[in-house]
Structure formats: structure tokens, C-alpha cells
Scaffold this motif. Structure first.
Motif, short mmCIF file in Angstrom:
data_model
loop_
_atom_site.label_atom_id
_atom_site.label_comp_id
_atom_site.label_asym_id
_atom_site.label_seq_id
_atom_site.Cartn_x
_atom_site.Cartn_y
_atom_site.Cartn_z
N ILE A 248 0.82 -1.21 0.00
CA ILE A 248 0.00 0.00 0.00
C ILE A 248 0.85 1.26 0.00
O ILE A 248 0.43 2.31 -0.49
N ILE A 249 2.07 1.20 0.53
CA ILE A 249 2.87 2.42 0.70
C ILE A 249 3.45 2.92 -0.62
O ILE A 249 4.06 3.98 -0.65
N THR A 250 3.28 2.16 -1.70
CA THR A 250 3.74 2.63 -3.00
C THR A 250 2.60 3.23 -3.83
O THR A 250 2.82 3.72 -4.93
N PRO A 309 1.50 10.59 1.14
CA PRO A 309 2.59 10.44 0.17
C PRO A 309 2.99 8.98 -0.01
O PRO A 309 2.64 8.11 0.79
N SER A 310 3.72 8.73 -1.07
CA SER A 310 4.31 7.42 -1.31
C SER A 310 5.49 7.21 -0.37
O SER A 310 5.95 8.14 0.31
N LEU A 311 5.98 5.99 -0.35
CA LEU A 311 7.22 5.69 0.37
C LEU A 311 8.37 6.55 -0.14
O LEU A 311 9.26 6.94 0.61
N TYR A 312 8.33 6.88 -1.44
CA TYR A 312 9.41 7.63 -2.07
C TYR A 312 9.04 9.11 -2.17
O TYR A 312 7.90 9.45 -2.46
N PRO A 313 9.99 10.02 -1.98
CA PRO A 313 9.67 11.44 -2.06
C PRO A 313 9.37 11.86 -3.50
O PRO A 313 9.91 11.26 -4.45
N PRO A 314 8.53 12.87 -3.67
CA PRO A 314 8.29 13.34 -5.03
C PRO A 314 9.53 14.01 -5.61
O PRO A 314 10.40 14.49 -4.87
#
Length: 456
Positions: A248-250, A309-314
Motif C-alpha cells: 500500500i505504501i507505493t 505520500p508514497s514511500l518515495y519522495p516526489p
């Protein structure tokens, strides 16, 4: 002899095992994954959607059977077995209490852009906590669980299950079979049979163990299929996510706050068509249809704090041109797309919690809600790819969760629950939380019916 053999280790399998054991059956669960990775896609879930007549401690208001069915019709565009869907929805009303009785705890629902406070119940601690509770209950009742227990063969004669063969060479016989082993989304070669080379660019949100082995064995042994092999629950997820098990975190919930462009910097769909829980699951298929199965969500500083937000920063830049360069896109083309979009935005009152009046005019495709000019630096982007959650090709079942054979007759002693039979309800599309509803409702039904069949 064993009464009920359950193949699978997620929500549907555990609900089936618990229900069968509570009905007096001896039950064994075969989970193909190691213990740490048990539970298939359930590990990554957060909530389930059930009909209810009144507000509760964790839900803000009623969600009637008719409203649930209307939502299902809208997202599937009518591609559902109406009788079976209505049966599931009616049965879902009892599930929140039943699931809680099995040790699962709920938290207050989320509000804001998810718009789920009235319709969906969220698990306290998420899907893994929910799974752990179900496993504790099942084992305390005497359900036997085996891990690393991959089924590689089924002995089925004239619609009757006799035995399952395991990868280690063992054979397990049982009076009844419940298949709750998920879809084939982790089987890239199978996906490519329908999607072609594009499937190589798909990311699999859930378990790498959901390869469809049991589904294929059942279909090869005369169980009637249901659904289209190209239909699936597919969302747009961060393109930087791992190939499998990103979970879910992606997922990205910011589509409604910006625009989405392909590698040629062209928009290709209405980002504001409907509230996010009823539209997020179309974006995987939309991105899958774009060149190289890649797209980019573009938004500005005003929207940064409005979504999870996603696990990864924008990816961030002070100008649209520089943002394009960082995305390896054509700066002039992206700038032109943004200028055209901004020029089409009409005055309105922005409200991300409702279908507001912020829209575009004279733009193709339009943005029908939440359209605001993207003009406040810094500017942000997320690259996205299709994230496949589960596939809809499965086994046809009746209201008792009993599999139907290709000759139209019911199976003698085989039942199915969860993603392996979700295509009966989901011909296409998806609404948040309904996968867990399908698994819980038909898992419980399958367990009860299998136990009674074994006893009789």
C-alpha cells in the motif's frame, strides 16, 4: 480423514478455516509462503467495505445494501453477477461483528479525500495485524497450518476433489477442498498471454507467491472459469517501487490534485472524474495503455500536503521546465501542456472532500472536478507504473461458494473464496475495500458449507 483442506493463507482462507472449525470440522491450511510472508495480499490491506444500517463506533453513518450495490454497479459498469453480488452485500452486514469476534480490532475510519469514513472499516494496525489476529484464533481453535506448503497437483475426478499433491511429494486427502489461494498476478508469463510485452513493465503490489498455480489446476480439471484474463485490480503506483510486494505504501493518491501525462507530455484521461475510492483502481489500466507503461503525476506546492505520500519522495523543481528535465521529458512539451491546462481552468470553490465545481472548459480530455491552475512553485512529480493487485479470471461459484464445473453442474465437494473467485463479483473496476469483503463473506460461507458437507 481430514474434513476440510484450505489452500491459501490470507483473509479468505483464514475466515474459511475458522468458520469450518467452529462448525466442528477438522481443518488444515496450506500456505505456500514462508511464515513471515504469510497472508498473500491481505498483508497490505487496510480496510473492508460492508453494508450497515447505522453509524457505529468506527463508521460515521449508514451504508445501505442498495447504496453498496449502486457503487458496485458504477465501478463494474454492470459487469457483475447481480444475484451473487446482492447476496454478498446482504451477508456483509454481519461481517464486521463476526470479524471482531475473531479478534480483529478496528480504528476510526479516515476522512478527507478518501471519503471512506461512512463506508469502510479500517483495521487497527493494518492488514498484518488483522492477519495475526485471525491466525491466533484459528490456531487456538485447533486449525493446523503448514507454511512453505506449495500445492503442485490436484486429484479431481468427475467434479470431486480427492487429494492435493505438495511440492515436497506428499499427498493430502480431505473430504472437502476450499481454494483461497489468490489470482495469478505474480505470474508475468501468464499476464503476457493477454497483455503481451507490456506486462514486463507491470509492478506487482502484493505477494510473489500468487502465481495462479491452484487456479490453473482447477480450470484444467474442469472447473468453469469466470472473468476476463485482462481484467484486474490495477492502480498507478510509484514507478520506483520493487517488482513485487511493494504494498500500500507505493500507492499514490494525488492524481486528483494535478494532471497526469505520458512520456510525450500528453494528458490522456480526466483526473477529476469521481471521488478517489471509486476511481483509483482504473489508473493502472490507463497507464498500462500508455507508451512504455509509464506516466507522471504533476502538481504544485499547494497540493503537497493534501494526500498521503508514497514511500518515495516526489521529484521537485523550481520550474516546470526543470521538472521535465529531471523526469527526462521534453521541457517545451510539458510546459505547453501545463499552459494549455491552466488556461482552461474555470473559477470555482475548491473542496477536495466533495465533487466540487472546479473544472476545465474547452480541454480534451477535461478535468471535471478539483481543477486548479498548477502555478505555485516548487513543482512536484511522481513517476507511476501499473501496479497489479489481483486478477479477475477465476472460478465460477454459487451462493454457497461451491465451484461450478464446466458442464454447468456444481462441484461435489469444492468451494472457493477470495481473489480466486472475485471475478464473479468484479467483472471490471474496483471500489476500495471490496476485495476484503469478497474474501471475508465467501470465506465464511465456504467454511460453513464445507464443514457441513464433510459432516454429512
Amino acid at each position: 480423514m481430514l474434513d476440510v483442506l484450505v489452500i491459501g493463507g490470507g483473509n479468505a482462507a483464514l475466515c474459511a478455516a475458522i468458520a469450518a472449525r467452529r462448525d466442528g470440522a477438522t481443518v488444515k491450511v496450506l500456505e505456500a509462503a514462508p511464515k513471515f510472508y504469510r497472508g498473500g495480499n491481505t498483508r497490505h490491506t487496510r480496510n473492508m467495505r460492508c453494508a450497515h444500517d447505522h453509524a457505529t463506533a468506527t463508521l460515521t453513518g449508514p451504508y445501505t445494501e442498495d447504496e453498496f450495490f449502486d457503487d458496485l454497479l458504477r465501478v463494474t459498469q454492470g459487469q457483475t453477477d447481480e444475484a451473487l453480488a446482492r447476496h454478498m452485500i446482504a451477508e456483509s452486514k454481519a461481517m464486521l461483528d463476526w470479524i471482531a469476534e475473531q479478534g480483529v480490532r478496528f480504528q476510526p475510519s479516515l476522512g478527507g479525500t478518501l471519503s471512506l469514513g461512512r463506508t469502510n472499516s479500517f483495521f487497527l494496525g493494518g492488514g498484518r495485524a488483522m492477519l495475526n489476529a485471525l491466525y491466533r484464533t484459528a490456531e487456538s481453535l485447533g486449525v493446523e497450518v503448514e507454511y512453505d506448503a506449495e500445492v503442485t497437483g490436484l486429484d479431481i475426478q468427475d467434479g470431486m476433489f480427492l487429494a492435493a499433491r505438495l511440492k515436497d511429494g506428499r499427498e493430502i486427502r480431505a473430504s472437502t477442498l476450499i481454494a483461497a489461494s489468490g489470482g495469478f498476478e505474480a505470474n508475468i508469463e501468464w499476464l503476457k498471454e493477454s497483455w503481451g510485452p507490456a506486462a514486463d513493465n507491470f509492478l506487482i503490489r502484493g505477494s510473489p507467491h500468487n502465481r495462479g498455480t491452484v487456479l490453473k489446476l482447477l480450470l484444467d480439471n474442469g472447473v468453469e472459469p469466470i472473468g476476463d484474463a485482462m481484467q484486474c485490480h490495477a492502480v498507478a503506483i510509484d514507478a520506483r517501487a520493487p517488482k513485487f510486494d511493494g504494498g500500500i505504501i507505493t500507492r499514490l493518491d494525488c492524481v486528483v490534485f494535478g494532471i497526469v501525462v505520458n512520456k510525450h507530455c500528453q494528458r490522456f484521461y480526466d483526473e477529476g472524474e469521481d471521488v478517489w475510492p471509486k476511481r483509483y483502481a482504473i489508473w493502472g489500466r490507463l497507464v498500462a495503455a500508455q507508451p512504455d507503461q509509464i506516466a507522471y503525476i504533476i502538481f504544485d506546492a499547494r497540493s503537497l500536503e493534501l494526500f498521503m505520500p508514497s514511500l518515495y519522495p516526489p521529484i521537485q523543481a523550481p520550474t516546470i521546465a526543470e521538472l521535465a528535465t529531471r523526469l527526462e521529458l521534453d521541457p517545451a512539451a510539458l510546459t505547453q501542456t501545463l499552459e494549455t491546462f491552466n488556461a482552461s481552468v474555470q473559477p470555482g470553490t475548491f473542496d477536495h472532500t466533495i465533487l466540487d465545481d472546479c473544472r476545465t472548459e474547452g480541454l480534451t480530455p477535461p478535468k471535471t472536478h478539483w481543477a486548479r491552475k498548477i502555478e505555485t512553485a516548487p513543482f512536484y512529480a511522481y513517476p507511476v507504473r501499473p501496479g497489479i493487485t489481483f486478477t479477475y479470471l477465476g472460478t465460477r461459484v454459487d451462493a454457497d461458494a461451491r465451484m461450478r464445473m464446466a458442464d454447468g453442474k456444481p462441484s461435489a465437494n469444492m468451494f472457493a473464496a477470495g481473489e480466486i473467485m472475485a471475478g464473479n463479483i468484479l467483472g471490471r473496476g474496483y471500489a476500495a475495500g471490496i476485495g476484503m469483503t469478497i474474501g471475508s463473506v465467501f470465506g465464511r460461507i465456504a467454511g460453513q458449507k464445507a464443514a457441513r458437507h464433510a459432516r454429512n
